[in-house]
Design a protein around this motif. Structure first.
Motif, PDB file in Angstrom:
ATOM      1  N   LYS A 188       3.614   0.521   5.104  1.00 38.86           N
ATOM      2  CA  LYS A 188       2.982  -0.563   4.358  1.00 38.86           C
ATOM      3  C   LYS A 188       1.520  -0.234   4.071  1.00 38.86           C
ATOM      4  O   LYS A 188       1.028  -0.469   2.956  1.00 38.86           O
ATOM      5  N   ARG A 189       0.821   0.336   5.064  1.00 38.79           N
ATOM      6  CA  ARG A 189      -0.586   0.681   4.865  1.00 38.79           C
ATOM      7  C   ARG A 189      -0.755   1.792   3.834  1.00 38.79           C
ATOM      8  O   ARG A 189      -1.709   1.773   3.052  1.00 38.79           O
ATOM      9  N   CYS A 190       0.166   2.734   3.815  1.00 39.64           N
ATOM     10  CA  CYS A 190      -0.021   3.893   2.936  1.00 39.64           C
ATOM     11  C   CYS A 190       0.235   3.575   1.474  1.00 39.64           C
ATOM     12  O   CYS A 190      -0.166   4.341   0.595  1.00 39.64           O
ATOM     13  N   LEU A 191       0.899   2.453   1.184  1.00 40.60           N
ATOM     14  CA  LEU A 191       1.248   2.154  -0.202  1.00 40.60           C
ATOM     15  C   LEU A 191       0.011   1.993  -1.094  1.00 40.60           C
ATOM     16  O   LEU A 191       0.035   2.381  -2.261  1.00 40.60           O
ATOM     17  N   SER A 192      -1.057   1.439  -0.547  1.00 45.21           N
ATOM     18  CA  SER A 192      -2.273   1.291  -1.350  1.00 45.21           C
ATOM     19  C   SER A 192      -2.861   2.653  -1.705  1.00 45.21           C
ATOM     20  O   SER A 192      -3.450   2.832  -2.772  1.00 45.21           O
ATOM     21  N   GLU A 193      -2.693   3.630  -0.804  1.00 46.91           N
ATOM     22  CA  GLU A 193      -3.163   4.983  -1.093  1.00 46.91           C
ATOM     23  C   GLU A 193      -2.263   5.667  -2.123  1.00 46.91           C
ATOM     24  O   GLU A 193      -2.743   6.346  -3.034  1.00 46.91           O
ATOM     25  N   LEU A 194      -0.966   5.483  -1.982  1.00 48.47           N
ATOM     26  CA  LEU A 194      -0.030   6.079  -2.936  1.00 48.47           C
ATOM     27  C   LEU A 194      -0.209   5.485  -4.330  1.00 48.47           C
ATOM     28  O   LEU A 194       0.086   6.151  -5.337  1.00 48.47           O
ATOM     29  N   ARG A 195      -0.676   4.273  -4.386  1.00 45.69           N
ATOM     30  CA  ARG A 195      -0.923   3.599  -5.671  1.00 45.69           C
ATOM     31  C   ARG A 195      -1.862   4.402  -6.566  1.00 45.69           C
ATOM     32  O   ARG A 195      -1.730   4.404  -7.791  1.00 45.69           O
ATOM     33  N   SER A 196      -2.808   5.133  -5.962  1.00 47.04           N
ATOM     34  CA  SER A 196      -3.776   5.905  -6.754  1.00 47.04           C
ATOM     35  C   SER A 196      -3.100   7.033  -7.531  1.00 47.04           C
ATOM     36  O   SER A 196      -3.653   7.533  -8.521  1.00 47.04           O
ATOM     37  N   LEU A 197      -1.890   7.437  -7.105  1.00 44.25           N
ATOM     38  CA  LEU A 197      -1.181   8.503  -7.808  1.00 44.25           C
ATOM     39  C   LEU A 197      -0.711   8.072  -9.190  1.00 44.25           C
ATOM     40  O   LEU A 197      -0.345   8.915 -10.013  1.00 44.25           O
ATOM     41  N   THR A 198      -0.723   6.767  -9.458  1.00 45.22           N
ATOM     42  CA  THR A 198      -0.305   6.302 -10.782  1.00 45.22           C
ATOM     43  C   THR A 198      -1.184   6.869 -11.882  1.00 45.22           C
ATOM     44  O   THR A 198      -0.749   6.967 -13.030  1.00 45.22           O
ATOM     45  N   ARG A 199      -2.408   7.253 -11.535  1.00 45.05           N
ATOM     46  CA  ARG A 199      -3.332   7.757 -12.556  1.00 45.05           C
ATOM     47  C   ARG A 199      -3.062   9.215 -12.912  1.00 45.05           C
ATOM     48  O   ARG A 199      -3.600   9.725 -13.890  1.00 45.05           O
ATOM     49  N   ASN A 200      -2.225   9.872 -12.127  1.00 42.72           N
ATOM     50  CA  ASN A 200      -1.888  11.258 -12.427  1.00 42.72           C
ATOM     51  C   ASN A 200      -0.807  11.298 -13.502  1.00 42.72           C
ATOM     52  O   ASN A 200       0.247  10.665 -13.352  1.00 42.72           O
ATOM     53  N   LYS A 201      -1.029  12.054 -14.544  1.00 45.32           N
ATOM     54  CA  LYS A 201      -0.115  12.062 -15.674  1.00 45.32           C
ATOM     55  C   LYS A 201       1.118  12.937 -15.476  1.00 45.32           C
ATOM     56  O   LYS A 201       2.114  12.767 -16.167  1.00 45.32           O
ATOM     57  N   GLU A 299       1.915  -7.350  -6.511  1.00 46.92           N
ATOM     58  CA  GLU A 299       0.686  -7.544  -5.743  1.00 46.92           C
ATOM     59  C   GLU A 299       0.052  -6.198  -5.389  1.00 46.92           C
ATOM     60  O   GLU A 299      -1.173  -6.047  -5.416  1.00 46.92           O
ATOM     61  N   ILE A 300       0.870  -5.201  -5.051  1.00 50.27           N
ATOM     62  CA  ILE A 300       0.339  -3.880  -4.723  1.00 50.27           C
ATOM     63  C   ILE A 300      -0.287  -3.239  -5.953  1.00 50.27           C
ATOM     64  O   ILE A 300      -1.375  -2.668  -5.891  1.00 50.27           O
ATOM     65  N   LEU A 301       0.386  -3.344  -7.083  1.00 51.70           N
ATOM     66  CA  LEU A 301      -0.109  -2.709  -8.298  1.00 51.70           C
ATOM     67  C   LEU A 301      -1.334  -3.419  -8.866  1.00 51.70           C
ATOM     68  O   LEU A 301      -2.331  -2.781  -9.212  1.00 51.70           O
ATOM     69  N   ILE A 302      -1.243  -4.729  -8.975  1.00 54.19           N
ATOM     70  CA  ILE A 302      -2.360  -5.527  -9.502  1.00 54.19           C
ATOM     71  C   ILE A 302      -2.491  -6.775  -8.631  1.00 54.19           C
ATOM     72  O   ILE A 302      -1.702  -7.717  -8.753  1.00 54.19           O
ATOM     73  N   PRO A 303      -3.461  -6.784  -7.734  1.00 54.07           N
ATOM     74  CA  PRO A 303      -3.615  -7.912  -6.800  1.00 54.07           C
ATOM     75  C   PRO A 303      -3.729  -9.250  -7.531  1.00 54.07           C
ATOM     76  O   PRO A 303      -4.245  -9.326  -8.652  1.00 54.07           O
ATOM     77  N   LYS A 304      -3.245 -10.297  -6.865  1.00 50.49           N
ATOM     78  CA  LYS A 304      -3.296 -11.630  -7.468  1.00 50.49           C
ATOM     79  C   LYS A 304      -4.719 -12.042  -7.802  1.00 50.49           C
ATOM     80  O   LYS A 304      -4.952 -12.813  -8.736  1.00 50.49           O
ATOM     81  N   ASP A 326     -10.756   0.379 -13.853  1.00 47.43           N
ATOM     82  CA  ASP A 326     -11.458  -0.368 -12.807  1.00 47.43           C
ATOM     83  C   ASP A 326     -10.544  -0.657 -11.614  1.00 47.43           C
ATOM     84  O   ASP A 326     -10.977  -0.653 -10.463  1.00 47.43           O
ATOM     85  N   LEU A 327      -9.258  -0.886 -11.891  1.00 44.56           N
ATOM     86  CA  LEU A 327      -8.279  -1.147 -10.826  1.00 44.56           C
ATOM     87  C   LEU A 327      -7.843   0.124 -10.108  1.00 44.56           C
ATOM     88  O   LEU A 327      -7.371   0.076  -8.988  1.00 44.56           O
ATOM     89  N   GLY A 328      -7.970   1.255 -10.796  1.00 47.47           N
ATOM     90  CA  GLY A 328      -7.501   2.511 -10.210  1.00 47.47           C
ATOM     91  C   GLY A 328      -6.037   2.775 -10.445  1.00 47.47           C
ATOM     92  O   GLY A 328      -5.386   3.464  -9.645  1.00 47.47           O
ATOM     93  N   VAL A 329      -5.495   2.237 -11.557  1.00 48.56           N
ATOM     94  CA  VAL A 329      -4.099   2.484 -11.916  1.00 48.56           C
ATOM     95  C   VAL A 329      -4.052   2.993 -13.350  1.00 48.56           C
ATOM     96  O   VAL A 329      -5.037   2.941 -14.078  1.00 48.56           O
TER      97      VAL A 329
END
Length: 365
Positions: A188-201, A299-304, A326-329
């Motif tokens: 659960k904690r690591c998901l916020s870190e993995l979220r940053s990978l969305t910016r990789n094409k 919520e993980i992708l775009i916080p409420k 700005d969101l990092g996605v």
């Protein structure tokens, strides 16, 4: 502590790949390193480990030098496997074999590389499912068939059969991923870190990192291309108490759909029963759980806390890209969420979504 054995090691016939995987793990040798030593491509290595590529003299020599035992031992291991599998196949009557095989999309399974076109077909199907007989298949897959068939029928329809095939292929792929034991809190904690990978094409870069990040907490993330009749975009299940699987099909080949599917499946692991199979195909059979998983993924992708800001975005390129940065996605995630929450139409701003190709995906796995 890492799992030291493959997930499924039948004692009636056993592909040499089972022993190879176990020996490599015992010696702490990465499969990629062995592939180089044995001069195998990634696709050939995978086929070897899953039993659809035989151990030949070159591979036997490489195994002997890498993990021990003589080359003759590894060649004999291949011969024993083929003999035992043949005995299982011969025990099935022609009538039963034909009836059983007709339920599955055999031509697609061959085309996708799920089964070996050189093997007798009933033998290749038994090996694919890891069973010794049709009766054994029914006992092993009865519960999964009920889940896949959504309790609507006791017969194996083409869509259900294709979905079972896709799930089994995903499970076979997951057996090759070495994972730490399941750690719900850590995942659960690591998901916020993995979220940053969305910016990789590039999936050739981000997908291996995603696999590695999930494996650290007991989750085998796999990709398997689905047969045409299978409508699933993702699935979640526990292979054993210490190892979970997230399977993705990349069905829509777009970044927004891929990332939402991944976080949706991850949400099931965090929120729901370890014994359940969650299959995403639009059926809505587990409506409450699906809603909960959707909410957590969003919520993980775009916080409420940023939802109102997203609602105020105009359907224009620059504001959406700025908000995503700005969101990092990636911008595609923002567009997908705006469409999901009906802030814009499904025909709007799709140019901001990245599209993947099957070639890219094949190179990333």
């Amino acid at each position: 502590m890492r799992n030291s054995e493959p997930e499924f090691s039948p004692n009636w016939y056993s592909p040499p790949g089972n022993s190879i995987v176990a020996a490599l793990r015992q010696k702490e040798i990465a499969t990629a390193e062995f592939a180089v030593r044995a001069q195998l491509s990634q696709s050939d290595l995978r086929a070897l480990l899953l039993g659809s590529r035989p151990v030949d003299q070159r591979v036997a020599n490489a195994l002997s030098e890498t993990v021990g035992a003589s080359a003759n031992y590894w060649l004999a291991r291949q011969t024993d496997f083929e003999s035992n599998l043949s005995k299982c196949a011969q025990s099935v009557s022609s009538k039963d074999a034909d009836s059983f095989m007709n339920a599955f999309p055999l031509s697609e399974m061959r085309k996708l590389g799920f089964i070996d076109s050189n093997q007798k077909e009933i033998g290749s199907i038994l090996q694919f499912f890891g069973v010794r007989s049709i009766e054994h298949w029914k006992s092993v897959y009865d519960a999964r068939l009920q889940a896949v068939a959504f309790r609507k029928s006791t017969t194996l329809e083409s869509e259900d059969a294709s979905t079972l095939v896709w799930l089994r292929e995903a499970e076979r792929n997951a057996s090759l991923i070495d994972c730490h034991s399941w750690d719900k809190s850590g995942f659960k904690r690591c998901l916020s870190e993995l979220r940053s990978l969305t910016r990789n094409k590039n999936p050739e870069i981000f997908f291996p990192k995603l696999v590695e990040g999930c494996a650290e907490f007991g989750v085998a993330l796999v990709f398997a291309k689905a047969p045409k009749a299978c409508k699933a975009s993702g699935a979640t299940m526990f292979l054993n108490p210490d190892k979970a699987m997230i399977a993705l099909s990349f069905r829509h080949l777009s970044d927004d759909h891929f990332w939402f599917s991944f976080f949706h499946e991850a949400a099931h692991l965090i929120l729901h029963d370890k014994k359940a199979l969650f299959l995403e195909d639009g059926s809505g059979v587990t409506e409450a759980e699906e809603t909960e998983a959707n909410e957590l993924a969003s919520e993980i992708l775009i916080p409420k806390s940023r939802r109102a800001e997203m609602e105020s975005l105009p359907a224009r390129t620059k504001p959406i890209i700025s908000f995503a940065r700005d969101l990092g996605v990636c911008p595609g995630v923002v567009v997908g969420q705006m469409q999901f929450f009906k802030m814009i139409g499904f025909n709007q701003m799709n140019g901001l979504k990245r599209r993947f190709t099957w070639e890219q995906l094949g190179n990333s796995i």
